[in-house]
Design a protein around this motif. Structure first.
Motif, PDB file in Angstrom:
ATOM      1  N   GLN A 234       0.828  -1.210   0.000  1.00 26.95           N
ATOM      2  CA  GLN A 234       0.000   0.000   0.000  1.00 26.95           C
ATOM      3  C   GLN A 234       0.863   1.262   0.000  1.00 26.95           C
ATOM      4  O   GLN A 234       2.040   1.230   0.380  1.00 26.95           O
ATOM      5  CB  GLN A 234      -0.897   0.017   1.244  1.00 26.95           C
ATOM      6  CG  GLN A 234      -1.820  -1.183   1.361  1.00 26.95           C
ATOM      7  CD  GLN A 234      -2.575  -1.179   2.671  1.00 26.95           C
ATOM      8  OE1 GLN A 234      -2.866  -0.113   3.229  1.00 26.95           O
ATOM      9  NE2 GLN A 234      -2.908  -2.351   3.171  1.00 26.95           N
ATOM     10  N   GLN A 235       0.254   2.359  -0.430  1.00 23.75           N
ATOM     11  CA  GLN A 235       0.905   3.657  -0.289  1.00 23.75           C
ATOM     12  C   GLN A 235       0.532   4.197   1.090  1.00 23.75           C
ATOM     13  O   GLN A 235      -0.356   5.035   1.253  1.00 23.75           O
ATOM     14  CB  GLN A 235       0.449   4.619  -1.401  1.00 23.75           C
ATOM     15  CG  GLN A 235       1.216   5.933  -1.380  1.00 23.75           C
ATOM     16  CD  GLN A 235       0.847   6.826  -2.547  1.00 23.75           C
ATOM     17  OE1 GLN A 235       0.113   6.415  -3.445  1.00 23.75           O
ATOM     18  NE2 GLN A 235       1.322   8.061  -2.531  1.00 23.75           N
ATOM     19  N   ALA A 236       1.216   3.646   2.073  1.00 20.60           N
ATOM     20  CA  ALA A 236       0.877   3.957   3.454  1.00 20.60           C
ATOM     21  C   ALA A 236       2.090   3.718   4.326  1.00 20.60           C
ATOM     22  O   ALA A 236       3.051   3.036   3.941  1.00 20.60           O
ATOM     23  CB  ALA A 236      -0.300   3.081   3.924  1.00 20.60           C
ATOM     24  N   HIS A 237       2.044   4.275   5.528  1.00 18.12           N
ATOM     25  CA  HIS A 237       3.123   4.063   6.481  1.00 18.12           C
ATOM     26  C   HIS A 237       3.246   2.575   6.799  1.00 18.12           C
ATOM     27  O   HIS A 237       2.260   1.877   6.989  1.00 18.12           O
ATOM     28  CB  HIS A 237       2.832   4.843   7.767  1.00 18.12           C
ATOM     29  CG  HIS A 237       3.952   4.791   8.756  1.00 18.12           C
ATOM     30  ND1 HIS A 237       5.137   5.464   8.582  1.00 18.12           N
ATOM     31  CD2 HIS A 237       4.073   4.104   9.933  1.00 18.12           C
ATOM     32  CE1 HIS A 237       5.940   5.219   9.599  1.00 18.12           C
ATOM     33  NE2 HIS A 237       5.318   4.405  10.441  1.00 18.12           N
ATOM     34  N   GLY A 238       4.473   2.097   6.859  1.00 21.04           N
ATOM     35  CA  GLY A 238       4.691   0.684   7.137  1.00 21.04           C
ATOM     36  C   GLY A 238       4.826  -0.163   5.888  1.00 21.04           C
ATOM     37  O   GLY A 238       4.978  -1.386   5.992  1.00 21.04           O
ATOM     38  N   PHE A 239       4.792   0.451   4.702  1.00 20.63           N
ATOM     39  CA  PHE A 239       4.983  -0.257   3.435  1.00 20.63           C
ATOM     40  C   PHE A 239       6.081   0.451   2.637  1.00 20.63           C
ATOM     41  O   PHE A 239       6.337   1.636   2.833  1.00 20.63           O
ATOM     42  CB  PHE A 239       3.689  -0.274   2.605  1.00 20.63           C
ATOM     43  CG  PHE A 239       2.585  -1.103   3.211  1.00 20.63           C
ATOM     44  CD1 PHE A 239       2.420  -2.429   2.857  1.00 20.63           C
ATOM     45  CD2 PHE A 239       1.713  -0.549   4.146  1.00 20.63           C
ATOM     46  CE1 PHE A 239       1.415  -3.203   3.409  1.00 20.63           C
ATOM     47  CE2 PHE A 239       0.696  -1.304   4.702  1.00 20.63           C
ATOM     48  CZ  PHE A 239       0.543  -2.639   4.335  1.00 20.63           C
ATOM     49  N   THR A 240       6.697  -0.281   1.738  1.00 22.17           N
ATOM     50  CA  THR A 240       7.651   0.334   0.818  1.00 22.17           C
ATOM     51  C   THR A 240       7.405  -0.236  -0.568  1.00 22.17           C
ATOM     52  O   THR A 240       6.997  -1.391  -0.707  1.00 22.17           O
ATOM     53  CB  THR A 240       9.104   0.081   1.260  1.00 22.17           C
ATOM     54  OG1 THR A 240       9.990   0.842   0.444  1.00 22.17           O
ATOM     55  CG2 THR A 240       9.491  -1.393   1.173  1.00 22.17           C
ATOM     56  N   ARG A 241       7.603   0.573  -1.590  1.00 22.27           N
ATOM     57  CA  ARG A 241       7.293   0.176  -2.973  1.00 22.27           C
ATOM     58  C   ARG A 241       8.556   0.311  -3.820  1.00 22.27           C
ATOM     59  O   ARG A 241       9.095   1.403  -3.957  1.00 22.27           O
ATOM     60  CB  ARG A 241       6.160   1.042  -3.533  1.00 22.27           C
ATOM     61  CG  ARG A 241       4.820   0.781  -2.829  1.00 22.27           C
ATOM     62  CD  ARG A 241       3.810   1.863  -3.115  1.00 22.27           C
ATOM     63  NE  ARG A 241       4.203   3.140  -2.542  1.00 22.27           N
ATOM     64  CZ  ARG A 241       4.060   4.312  -3.168  1.00 22.27           C
ATOM     65  NH1 ARG A 241       3.558   4.372  -4.389  1.00 22.27           N
ATOM     66  NH2 ARG A 241       4.433   5.429  -2.578  1.00 22.27           N
ATOM     67  N   SER A 242       8.997  -0.812  -4.365  1.00 24.11           N
ATOM     68  CA  SER A 242      10.273  -0.864  -5.084  1.00 24.11           C
ATOM     69  C   SER A 242      10.041  -1.135  -6.565  1.00 24.11           C
ATOM     70  O   SER A 242       8.937  -1.437  -7.000  1.00 24.11           O
ATOM     71  CB  SER A 242      11.166  -1.944  -4.479  1.00 24.11           C
ATOM     72  OG  SER A 242      10.531  -3.213  -4.587  1.00 24.11           O
ATOM     73  N   GLY A 243      11.137  -1.060  -7.327  1.00 24.28           N
ATOM     74  CA  GLY A 243      11.081  -1.332  -8.760  1.00 24.28           C
ATOM     75  C   GLY A 243      12.205  -2.246  -9.194  1.00 24.28           C
ATOM     76  O   GLY A 243      13.262  -2.299  -8.566  1.00 24.28           O
ATOM     77  N   PRO A 244      12.028  -2.949 -10.335  1.00 27.08           N
ATOM     78  CA  PRO A 244      13.002  -3.947 -10.796  1.00 27.08           C
ATOM     79  C   PRO A 244      14.008  -3.394 -11.792  1.00 27.08           C
ATOM     80  O   PRO A 244      14.262  -4.014 -12.831  1.00 27.08           O
ATOM     81  CB  PRO A 244      12.101  -4.992 -11.453  1.00 27.08           C
ATOM     82  CG  PRO A 244      10.990  -4.185 -12.044  1.00 27.08           C
ATOM     83  CD  PRO A 244      10.772  -3.016 -11.116  1.00 27.08           C
ATOM     84  N   VAL A 245      14.599  -2.265 -11.500  1.00 26.45           N
ATOM     85  CA  VAL A 245      15.496  -1.629 -12.463  1.00 26.45           C
ATOM     86  C   VAL A 245      16.894  -1.494 -11.862  1.00 26.45           C
ATOM     87  O   VAL A 245      17.043  -1.053 -10.721  1.00 26.45           O
ATOM     88  CB  VAL A 245      14.971  -0.233 -12.870  1.00 26.45           C
ATOM     89  CG1 VAL A 245      15.939   0.429 -13.843  1.00 26.45           C
ATOM     90  CG2 VAL A 245      13.583  -0.348 -13.482  1.00 26.45           C
ATOM     91  N   TYR A 246      17.896  -1.887 -12.647  1.00 28.83           N
ATOM     92  CA  TYR A 246      19.279  -1.650 -12.245  1.00 28.83           C
ATOM     93  C   TYR A 246      20.167  -1.693 -13.474  1.00 28.83           C
ATOM     94  O   TYR A 246      20.028  -2.570 -14.333  1.00 28.83           O
ATOM     95  CB  TYR A 246      19.783  -2.684 -11.230  1.00 28.83           C
ATOM     96  CG  TYR A 246      21.244  -2.495 -10.899  1.00 28.83           C
ATOM     97  CD1 TYR A 246      21.644  -1.437 -10.087  1.00 28.83           C
ATOM     98  CD2 TYR A 246      22.216  -3.338 -11.427  1.00 28.83           C
ATOM     99  CE1 TYR A 246      22.997  -1.224  -9.805  1.00 28.83           C
ATOM    100  CE2 TYR A 246      23.561  -3.140 -11.142  1.00 28.83           C
ATOM    101  CZ  TYR A 246      23.943  -2.084 -10.329  1.00 28.83           C
ATOM    102  OH  TYR A 246      25.267  -1.866 -10.070  1.00 28.83           O
ATOM    103  N   ALA A 247      21.083  -0.762 -13.575  1.00 31.94           N
ATOM    104  CA  ALA A 247      22.111  -0.773 -14.617  1.00 31.94           C
ATOM    105  C   ALA A 247      23.445  -0.519 -13.950  1.00 31.94           C
ATOM    106  O   ALA A 247      23.584   0.416 -13.137  1.00 31.94           O
ATOM    107  CB  ALA A 247      21.825   0.298 -15.670  1.00 31.94           C
ATOM    108  N   LYS A 248      24.429  -1.348 -14.272  1.00 32.50           N
ATOM    109  CA  LYS A 248      25.747  -1.175 -13.654  1.00 32.50           C
ATOM    110  C   LYS A 248      26.364   0.139 -14.107  1.00 32.50           C
ATOM    111  O   LYS A 248      26.260   0.513 -15.272  1.00 32.50           O
ATOM    112  CB  LYS A 248      26.665  -2.343 -14.028  1.00 32.50           C
ATOM    113  CG  LYS A 248      26.335  -3.628 -13.270  1.00 32.50           C
ATOM    114  CD  LYS A 248      27.470  -4.622 -13.358  1.00 32.50           C
ATOM    115  CE  LYS A 248      27.214  -5.808 -12.422  1.00 32.50           C
ATOM    116  NZ  LYS A 248      28.345  -6.741 -12.385  1.00 32.50           N
TER     117      LYS A 248
END
Length: 596
Positions: free
Chosen positions: A176-190
């Motif tokens: 959720q977009q709420a306290h106690g949650f975190t929202r991540s993404g699957p992106v990485y470039a060296k």
């Protein structure tokens, strides 16, 4: 249909580019297996390769990372399935390649209850992994996957994700977009990692001042082979190769001295003893006694891993950076060494060494000289061949007698030096490069330990490969040979048959029982034709060679203490002492004369 947490997990792996998982099933990971089944055969599918043992799955994931540059992935159930992964994961950690391990776990509702197959896996994997976490709720899994894969990829390390059985089967819920949650993404470039200009200038000053420059390369120089060649040409340098860097440069370059260390060549050892400048590139070569003496040489080191800098030798200039990027920035600062005497001396030494290798390989033995097996293999391999080796005495012949051609690849368990890695490495190489012939060099100890079972994996999958050639070459000498020679040379003890003798197993006949090709050789004159037959076969081959255990895997130079220990072991009544002394002491004493 409600998406389950396991479905999201597989979908997220796919978004990170995962296309293949090596593993073994079990009820603790059944939720993920169900998710893999639901997308099997679709564009969103991930290929699952069923191995015979979880340790082999981890070795295959490590080899996948080595032979592709991608993240390798392995999977196991909880409890013993998970703990079986450890050795292969330590192989990945030791050799600095990115691997994800997925492990099942008892239900979260029974954690802490001494439930069946309930282990504290986060503690068990804490040493081997750069990131290890056990999921406690579906909403947590998104960032565990994203963070874990980012860390493994960025650090060339190991991530372990532990999934309780009930969490896998719960309905998926986005955080959720709420306290106690975190929202991540699957992106990485060296990133581009490059030292500061002032440090490049300091390094160039050291290298330009050298008149006898030695270069040591490891696996970290693999994507910088052209730059290494140009640096060597400009500085008039010789290039030695750590074992994991064996395939970085071809062996037909006149200034390449081959492997270094206990499994290395005399020219590599000589070069390190006489150089005045040392450039190390992408290597964690462990045996510092084979590097120049303190104060003998000024040194520069390049490595993407800062923890490896200055670890083996007192380096004057450390360059934290990617090997290719750093060398490209360094090259304009390097001056051409006009005096080619040093490099010409190295090339002449290599010509002499090749003649010595030939003499050793063709020397008589009872029944077959193990060096000849690889000596005969080497010129027959096509330029796209991939060679793997197990640990043990066969690694000596892999290191010295296989002359790498441009385009060939090879690897083995380096820092960990684990037995049992050659066949799983070969299987992973074959899945990664199905058009390339693959050869595994294996001692009979490793075959009996765990590699024979993986012949069943080869039988299960070989018809999927565009080029069906996978050759498992077994050195059958009925002896745990590397340790036998360590007992003799390092400890001064005679061979201890109770620990060293192995049963004589018909490996080629076992292959035939599986529907593979089996070839048995006990005549040295038949070695060449056996390789020809194996390389032209229409399916995988087990090439079993009856080799002589009393052909010594000697280091390039023996110390006086080692020579004394060897002769002491003979005096204590070692098996076949007369023949061992006749065939081996000559090499030992000859090496001592050259050294002292």
């Amino acid at each position: 249909m409600t998406q389950l947490t396991s479905d999201f997990f597989v979908e997220r792996l796919k978004s990170w580019g995962v296309s293949r998982i090596y593993g073994y099933p079990g009820d603790g990971i059944n939720g993920v297996l169900g998710a893999l089944q639901r997308v099997e055969g679709t564009q969103a599918g991930i290929e699952f390769i069923q191995v015979r043992h979880e340790e082999m799955a981890a070795f295959m994931a490590t080899a996948h990372a080595k032979f592709t540059g991608e993240l390798g992935v392995c999977l196991a159930t909880g409890g013993p399935g998970a703990t079986h992964l450890l050795t292969g994961l330590y192989d990945a950690k030791s050799d600095h390649v990115p691997v994800l391990a997925i492990a099942g776990q008892a239900e979260a509702t029974v954690r802490g209850a001494s439930y069946q197959q309930e282990l504290n896996l986060d503690r068990i994997f804490a040493d081997v992994a750069d990131f290890v976490q056990e999921a406690a709720t579906p909403a947590q899994l998104r960032h565990l996957v994203d963070r874990g894969l980012r860390i493994a990829t960025a650090k060339n390390g190991v991530t372990v994700l532990v999934l309780p059985k009930d969490i896998q089967d719960m309905p998926w819920e986005d955080p959720q977009q709420a306290h106690g949650f975190t929202r991540s993404g699957p992106v990485y470039a060296k990133p581009r990692v490059l030292p500061h200009a002032v440090d490049l200038e300091r390094a160039a000053a050291v290298l330009n001042a050298g008149r006898k420059v030695a270069i040591l390369i490891g696996a970290g120089a693999r994507n910088a082979s052209d730059e290494v060649i140009e640096v060597a040409e400009r500085l008039g340098a010789g290039v030695a190769k750590a074992l994991l860097g064996k395939d970085v440069l071809p062996d037909d370059l006149p200034f390449v001295t081959g492997a270094i260390g206990l499994l290395g060549t005399k020219p590599s050892s000589d070069m390190m003893e006489r150089c005045d400048t040392l450039l190390m590139i992408g290597t964690g070569f462990p045996w510092a006694e084979f590097l120049p003496a303190d104060g003998q040489a000024r040194a520069v080191q390049i490595d993407i891993a800062p923890e490896m800098l200055g670890l083996r030798y007192p380096v004057e200039v450390n360059l934290h950076g990617d090997a290719g990027e750093t060398l490209r920035a360094l090259l304009p600062l390097l001056q051409r060494q006009e005096d080619r005497g040093w490099q010409d001396h190295i090339a002449a030494g290599m010509e002499t060494w090749r003649e010595r290798l030939k003499g050793r390989a063709l020397a008589s033995a009872s029944p077959v000289n193990p060096q000849r097996v690889v000596y005969e293999m080497s010129p027959r391999l096509p330029t796209n061949a991939i060679v793997t080796s197990d640990s043990g005495s066969c690694a000596n012949w892999y290191a010295r007698d296989w002359q790498v051609k441009q385009g060939q690849r090879g690897s083995l368990s380096g820092g960990l030096a684990s037995m049992g890695a050659a066949v799983p490495y070969a299987i992973a190489a074959k899945f990664a490069h199905p058009n390339n012939p693959v050869i595994a060099l294996v001692g009979d100890g490793a075959m009996q330990m765990n590699n024979m079972a993986e012949l069943i994996t080869i039988q299960k999958y070989w018809q999927q490969w565009a080029d069906p050639r996978l050759i498992v070459c077994v050195f059958n000498n009925e002896d745990l040979n590397e340790v036998t020679w360590e007992q003799r040379v390092m400890e001064g003890n005679p061979r201890f048959p109770t620990t060293q003798s192995l049963p004589d197993v018909p490996y080629a006949r076992f292959a035939e029982l599986l529907g593979l090709v089996g070839i048995f050789v006990d005549d040295p004159e038949q070695i060449g034709s056996a390789w020809d037959r194996a390389l032209s076969a229409d399916r995988p081959v087990v090439l079993e060679v009856k080799t002589d255990p009393d052909v010594a895997p000697l280091p390039p130079h023996l110390t006086l203490d080692q020579a004394k220990s060897f002769l002491s072991s003979m005096a204590k009544g070692d098996r076949g002492a007369a023949r061992v002394v006749a065939d081996t002491a000559r090499q030992i004493l000859g090496g001592l004369r050259e050294r002292f």
